[in-house]
Each structure stands twice: as C-alpha cells, then as structure tokens.
Design an enzyme around this catalytic site. Structure first.
Site, PDB file in Angstrom:
ATOM      1  CB  THR A   1      12.923 118.328  44.887  1.00  0.00           C
ATOM      2  OG1 THR A   1      13.147 117.314  45.865  1.00  0.00           O
ATOM      3  CG2 THR A   1      13.366 117.842  43.609  1.00  0.00           C
ATOM      4  CG  ASP A   2      15.336 116.955  49.953  1.00  0.00           C
ATOM      5  OD1 ASP A   2      14.298 116.554  49.189  1.00  0.00           O
ATOM      6  OD2 ASP A   2      15.285 116.676  51.025  1.00  0.00           O
ATOM      7  CD  GLU A   3      12.278 113.385  46.237  1.00  0.00           C
ATOM      8  OE1 GLU A   3      12.156 112.767  45.146  1.00  0.00           O
ATOM      9  OE2 GLU A   3      11.102 113.723  46.890  1.00  0.00           O
TER      10      GLU A   3
ATOM     11  CE1 TYR B   1       9.295 116.053  41.315  1.00  0.00           C
ATOM     12  CE2 TYR B   1      10.668 114.792  42.875  1.00  0.00           C
ATOM     13  CZ  TYR B   1      10.004 116.203  42.594  1.00  0.00           C
ATOM     14  OH  TYR B   1       9.932 117.316  43.250  1.00  0.00           O
TER      15      TYR B   1
ATOM     16  CE  LYS C   1      11.390 120.398  40.407  1.00  0.00           C
ATOM     17  NZ  LYS C   1      10.451 121.365  40.021  1.00  0.00           N
TER      18      LYS C   1
HETATM   19  P1  NAD Z   1       1.840 119.589  42.888  1.00  0.00           P
HETATM   20  O1  NAD Z   1       1.832 118.231  42.220  1.00  0.00           O
HETATM   21  O2  NAD Z   1       0.727 119.503  44.237  1.00  0.00           O
HETATM   22  O3  NAD Z   1       1.219 120.815  42.000  1.00  0.00           O
HETATM   23  C1  NAD Z   1       1.768 120.807  40.896  1.00  0.00           C
HETATM   24  C2  NAD Z   1       1.107 121.985  40.082  1.00  0.00           C
HETATM   25  O4  NAD Z   1       1.521 122.223  38.824  1.00  0.00           O
HETATM   26  C3  NAD Z   1      -0.214 121.582  39.792  1.00  0.00           C
HETATM   27  O5  NAD Z   1      -1.206 122.748  40.081  1.00  0.00           O
HETATM   28  C4  NAD Z   1      -0.441 121.206  38.268  1.00  0.00           C
HETATM   29  O6  NAD Z   1      -1.620 121.487  37.738  1.00  0.00           O
HETATM   30  C5  NAD Z   1       0.633 122.201  37.914  1.00  0.00           C
HETATM   31  N1  NAD Z   1       1.068 121.842  36.438  1.00  0.00           N
HETATM   32  C6  NAD Z   1       1.668 120.589  36.190  1.00  0.00           C
HETATM   33  N2  NAD Z   1       2.008 120.563  35.077  1.00  0.00           N
HETATM   34  C7  NAD Z   1       1.868 121.799  34.420  1.00  0.00           C
HETATM   35  C8  NAD Z   1       2.003 122.260  33.169  1.00  0.00           C
HETATM   36  N3  NAD Z   1       2.485 121.534  32.217  1.00  0.00           N
HETATM   37  N4  NAD Z   1       1.581 123.585  32.922  1.00  0.00           N
HETATM   38  C9  NAD Z   1       0.935 124.335  33.803  1.00  0.00           C
HETATM   39  N5  NAD Z   1       0.875 123.942  35.105  1.00  0.00           N
HETATM   40  C10 NAD Z   1       1.277 122.587  35.124  1.00  0.00           C
HETATM   41  O7  NAD Z   1       3.181 119.832  43.527  1.00  0.00           O
HETATM   42  P2  NAD Z   1       3.573 120.528  44.783  1.00  0.00           P
HETATM   43  O8  NAD Z   1       3.949 119.495  45.722  1.00  0.00           O
HETATM   44  O9  NAD Z   1       3.136 121.781  44.974  1.00  0.00           O
HETATM   45  O10 NAD Z   1       5.435 121.065  44.082  1.00  0.00           O
HETATM   46  C11 NAD Z   1       5.606 122.227  43.353  1.00  0.00           C
HETATM   47  C12 NAD Z   1       7.018 122.344  43.022  1.00  0.00           C
HETATM   48  O11 NAD Z   1       7.733 122.255  44.527  1.00  0.00           O
HETATM   49  C13 NAD Z   1       7.606 121.314  42.145  1.00  0.00           C
HETATM   50  O12 NAD Z   1       8.141 122.007  41.193  1.00  0.00           O
HETATM   51  C14 NAD Z   1       8.176 120.370  42.939  1.00  0.00           C
HETATM   52  O13 NAD Z   1       9.151 119.646  42.163  1.00  0.00           O
HETATM   53  C15 NAD Z   1       8.664 121.165  44.254  1.00  0.00           C
HETATM   54  N6  NAD Z   1       8.944 120.653  45.511  1.00  0.00           N
HETATM   55  C16 NAD Z   1       7.929 120.042  46.057  1.00  0.00           C
HETATM   56  C17 NAD Z   1       8.185 119.163  47.557  1.00  0.00           C
HETATM   57  C18 NAD Z   1       7.035 118.511  47.986  1.00  0.00           C
HETATM   58  O14 NAD Z   1       7.206 118.063  49.138  1.00  0.00           O
HETATM   59  N7  NAD Z   1       5.997 118.651  47.607  1.00  0.00           N
HETATM   60  C19 NAD Z   1       9.372 119.340  48.111  1.00  0.00           C
HETATM   61  C20 NAD Z   1      10.512 120.199  47.373  1.00  0.00           C
HETATM   62  C21 NAD Z   1      10.057 120.800  46.090  1.00  0.00           C
HETATM   63  P1  TYD Z   2       6.370 110.907  49.279  1.00  0.00           P
HETATM   64  O1  TYD Z   2       5.290 111.634  50.095  1.00  0.00           O
HETATM   65  O2  TYD Z   2       5.816 110.200  47.890  1.00  0.00           O
HETATM   66  O3  TYD Z   2       7.406 111.860  48.890  1.00  0.00           O
HETATM   67  P2  TYD Z   2       8.764 111.434  48.410  1.00  0.00           P
HETATM   68  O4  TYD Z   2       8.784 110.070  47.511  1.00  0.00           O
HETATM   69  O5  TYD Z   2       8.924 112.725  47.209  1.00  0.00           O
HETATM   70  O6  TYD Z   2       9.900 111.626  49.393  1.00  0.00           O
HETATM   71  O7  TYD Z   2       6.971 109.626  50.107  1.00  0.00           O
HETATM   72  C1  TYD Z   2       7.326 110.086  51.426  1.00  0.00           C
HETATM   73  C2  TYD Z   2       8.008 108.851  51.753  1.00  0.00           C
HETATM   74  O8  TYD Z   2       6.864 107.857  52.175  1.00  0.00           O
HETATM   75  C3  TYD Z   2       8.778 108.019  50.784  1.00  0.00           C
HETATM   76  O9  TYD Z   2      10.005 107.214  51.827  1.00  0.00           O
HETATM   77  C4  TYD Z   2       8.067 106.567  50.245  1.00  0.00           C
HETATM   78  C5  TYD Z   2       6.892 106.419  51.516  1.00  0.00           C
HETATM   79  N1  TYD Z   2       5.659 106.047  51.347  1.00  0.00           N
HETATM   80  C6  TYD Z   2       4.903 105.006  51.883  1.00  0.00           C
HETATM   81  O10 TYD Z   2       5.808 104.159  52.696  1.00  0.00           O
HETATM   82  N2  TYD Z   2       3.728 104.840  51.658  1.00  0.00           N
HETATM   83  C7  TYD Z   2       3.078 105.408  50.714  1.00  0.00           C
HETATM   84  O11 TYD Z   2       1.722 104.872  50.542  1.00  0.00           O
HETATM   85  C8  TYD Z   2       3.591 106.660  50.095  1.00  0.00           C
HETATM   86  C9  TYD Z   2       2.657 107.333  49.079  1.00  0.00           C
HETATM   87  C10 TYD Z   2       4.923 107.025  50.424  1.00  0.00           C
END
Ligand code: NAD
Ligand code: TYD
Length: 358
Positions: free
Chosen positions: A136-138, A162, A166
């Site tokens: 992630t960019d975070e 988190y 990462k």
């Molecule tokens: P998500 O929470 O929707 O899915 C995570 C999946 O991993 C789930 O299916 C969960 O059951 C599985 N999981 C969790 N712990 C596990 C374990 N111990 N063993 C096996 N499986 C396990 O997450 P997402 O939003 O799909 O993100 C996927 C990846 O992409 C993550 O690594 C996250 O850091 C990265 N990412 C997410 C975003 C975003 O905007 N959502 C952006 C950039 C990177």
């Molecule tokens: P989120 O979707 O949790 O992603 P991330 O924290 O990984 O960027 O949140 C996106 C942005 O929205 C973040 O600045 C927090 C804000 N946010 C709210 O204002 N209200 C909410 O209920 C949630 C879940 C997030």
C-alpha cells in the site's frame, strides 16, 4: 500451464484479481487460492469460478508454515501473488496484534516456503518463478502539501499499526531480494474501490448507509485526501508488473485521482440520486443531511498521492477508469448485489459497527 498461488483471494482485491485473471487467461493458467476466511474473506465473491477445473480453494492460514509448505510441495507453483493481510486501519488501531501476526509473520512464512521450493543447490532459482508482494501507499506516511507525491524512493514513514505492519512486510521482501536474490517485486498501491469491497471502508460504507438513510460518518474535517483507483485497474497493474516488471523492483500504482473524503461522499450522494429510478423509496432517504462529522481517527494521515511515473514508463500501465465511470460501475454493482451486502453486514460486522461508531 502456469500455476498461481494467490493468498487472500477471497477478499476484496484478491477476488477481483482472480476474476480478472480468468477473464484474461481463461484456461491457460491454474489458480490456487489460499485464504483462511477471516471476517473479510467471502467465498461468495468467487461463486462464478468455483467450479472451474483450473481453480482450487485451500482454507489455510498463511501463518501455518506446514500447510503452506505442503501446498508448494504438492504443486509446481510458478507465481505467488500475496494479498492476504489484515487491511483496515481502524481495526489496527483497536487491535494491532493480529496485523503483525498475519501481515509480518505470514509474509515471512510465504517467503520461506517459496524460497525453499524454488531455490537450487547453487543458490540460484528455478527459471521463471516470481513472487509479488501486494502493498500500500500508506507505508510512505502522510503528505501535507498539495503537489507533492509518493515516489518509489520516498522514505518509508508509516503511522498506523496497519501501515507499520505493511512497511515491515515490504522490508522483509526487500531483504529477501537483497540477501538471497529472491525473485520478487513489491507494489505499493493507492486506495482501491469497486465490487466486493467490504463496507467498513469509506466508499461501500457510504453507499450502504445512504441507501438505508443511516448517518454518514465523516472523520475530522472531512478534508483528508485519498488517491482512488478502480480495483480492476489495480488487478491489471499487478499482472503487468509480474510479467513485464524488472525483478527486484518496487512499483507504485495509483490513479492520479486525489479527492477529499467529503468530495467523495458528495459525489456518491449525487450519483445515487441520479441512478435511483423515480418512485424507488430509497431516493427519499439519500440526502446530504445524513452527513455527520465524528471524532477524527487517531493518527489520521492527511493526504496520500501516488506518482505512477515508473510503472507507466517501464511497463506501460496507466489508470484506465475515470472516477466518474468507476463510481457508477461500483454503485450499479451494489444495486445488483443487495444480498451480498446483507450477508456481509449481518452478524459479526454488525457488532463491530456498533462498537466503532457508538
Ligand atoms: P481484504 O481485507 O478485503 O481481504 C484480505 C483477505 O485476506 C481476506 O480474504 C482474508 O480472509 C484473507 N486473510 C487475512 N488473514 C489471513 C491469514 N492469516 N491467512 C490467510 N488469509 C488471510 O483486503 P483487500 O482490501 O483486498 O487488500 C488486499 C491486499 O492489498 C492487502 O495486502 C492490502 O494491504 C493491500 N492493499 C489494499 C488496498 C485497498 O485500498 N484496499 C490498497 C493497496 C494495497
Ligand atoms: P478507509 O476506506 O478506511 O481507507 P484508508 O484508511 O486505508 O485510507 O478510509 C478512507 C478515508 O475515509 C480515510 O481518510 C478515513 C475516512 N473515513 C471516514 O471519514 N469515515 C468512515 O466511516 C471511514 C470508514 C473512513
């Protein structure tokens, strides 16, 4: 036939990636999806692919090194795409431990298993084996000034448990690249949105609440900025990095689509109003009056913005889906999948929601 081991394939991005890959490669590849099905993992996301001969699901925790090693011993794995993680910042603030366990130790298990399966006695690797760590960019922390961006060379500066977990896993992967010449890439992507996203994250939470006339919680002043990318563009980028990227390199993936949270909420409300047909009772419920400013998230990063120059120049990837189009597609998907939303918001999630927003 290339065999992929996808971890976390039952989650939001993982399931979109699996759909994307079968649409693109159909029967040319096999996918083994390893997921232990936490609250965020949902096999309903994969209904359309579950009967394919070239798809297999293994309910395994990535921290279980014995089970992971066994999968590598029983299958000739060519590609690992490592999504599995705890992914929600608010949950990490409440309970960091599981983030360290899965995101850091789980990544170590995956690295060790792939290395053991792929390494030859002379320390080189079997040909054409690749590991992609999805991050992630975070990990780069927070940008304060407009016009500044995260580059691959930006120092790591995570703030939440988190992003710290990462960043730690990224460093572990980098150490395997640097120490063992392990054939891996790291991708750091901005915020994703699209089908199958769990409604604890901003966009699906706002869509779901607005349609029920529930309050729309905005943290702080609502002016925090995120750089939103349609999830299918992310899936495509991952595949392109794995096939065309230089081994050992990190690539940033982002949409050049920076928006304040409050702007996102207003766009969602306007789009819902526009898409809901006349006479639909939900049209009355969707209103800007639902917007409710709540206490800010602890350590809330102000702004994220990715410079995707490297991936564009070296690999030719660019974000294809404009936000206006992506958000309509996302809302249309949620309209068509009301049952999916009902199923994932019942039970444990309800408890989490009440606790979080009490
Ligand atoms: P998500 O929470 O929707 O899915 C995570 C999946 O991993 C789930 O299916 C969960 O059951 C599985 N999981 C969790 N712990 C596990 C374990 N111990 N063993 C096996 N499986 C396990 O997450 P997402 O939003 O799909 O993100 C996927 C990846 O992409 C993550 O690594 C996250 O850091 C990265 N990412 C997410 C975003 C975003 O905007 N959502 C952006 C950039 C990177
Ligand atoms: P989120 O979707 O949790 O992603 P991330 O924290 O990984 O960027 O949140 C996106 C942005 O929205 C973040 O600045 C927090 C804000 N946010 C709210 O204002 N209200 C909410 O209920 C949630 C879940 C997030």
């Amino acid at each position: 036939m290339r065999t992929y081991l996808v971890t976390g394939g039952a989650g939001f991005i993982g399931s979109n990636y699996i759909h994307y890959m079968f649409r693109k490669y159909d029967n040319e590849i096999k996918i083994i999806n390893v997921d232990c099905l936490t609250y965020a993992g949902n096999l309903e996301n994969l209904k359309e692919v579950e009967n394919r001969d070239n798809y297999e699901f293994c309910k395994v925790d990535i921290c279980d090194s014995e089970a992971i090693n066994r999968i590598f011993q029983e299958n000739e794995i060519d590609r690992v795409v490592h999504f599995a993680a705890e992914s929600h910042v608010d949950r990490s603030i409440k309970n960091p431990d599981v983030f360290i366990k899965t995101n850091v130790l789980g990544t170590l298990v995956m690295l060790n298993a792939a290395k053991a399966a792929w390494e030859l006695p002379d320390g080189t690797y079997k040909p054409d084996k690749k590991f992609l760590h999805v991050s992630t960019d975070e990990v780069y922390g927070s940008l304060e000034e407009e016009g500044t961006f995260f580059y691959e060379t930006t120092p790591i500066d995570p703030h939440s448990p988190y992003s710290a977990s990462k960043a730690s896993s990224d460093m572990l992967v980098k150490s395997y690249i640097d120490t063992y010449h392990f054939p891996a890439n790291i991708t750091n992507c901005s915020n994703n949105y699209g089908p199958y996203q769990f409604p604890e994250k901003l966009i699906p939470l706002i869509i779901n609440n607005a349609l029920q006339g529930k309050k729309l919680p905005v943290y702080g002043d609502g002016k925090n900025v995120r750089d939103w990318l349609y999830v299918e563009d992310h899936a495509k980028a991952i595949d392109m990095v794995q096939e065309k990227g230089r081994i050992g390199q990190r690539y940033n993936i982002g949409g050049h689509n920076e928006k304040q949270n409050i702007e996102i909420i207003n766009i969602i409300l306007e789009t819902l109003q526009d898409m809901l047909p006349e006479g639909d009772p939900r049209k009355e419920l969707v209103s800007k009056d639902l917007i409710t400013y709540v206490e800010d998230r602890k350590g809330h990063d102000r702004r994220y913005a990715i410079a995707p120059d490297k991936i564009r120049k070296e690999i030719g990837w660019y974000p294809e889906t404009m936000f206006k189009e992506g958000i309509r597609k996302t809302i249309a998907w949620f309209f068509e999948h009301e049952d999916w939303m009902k199923n994932v918001t019942s039970g444990d999630y309800q408890k989490y929601y009440e606790e979080m927003y009490k």
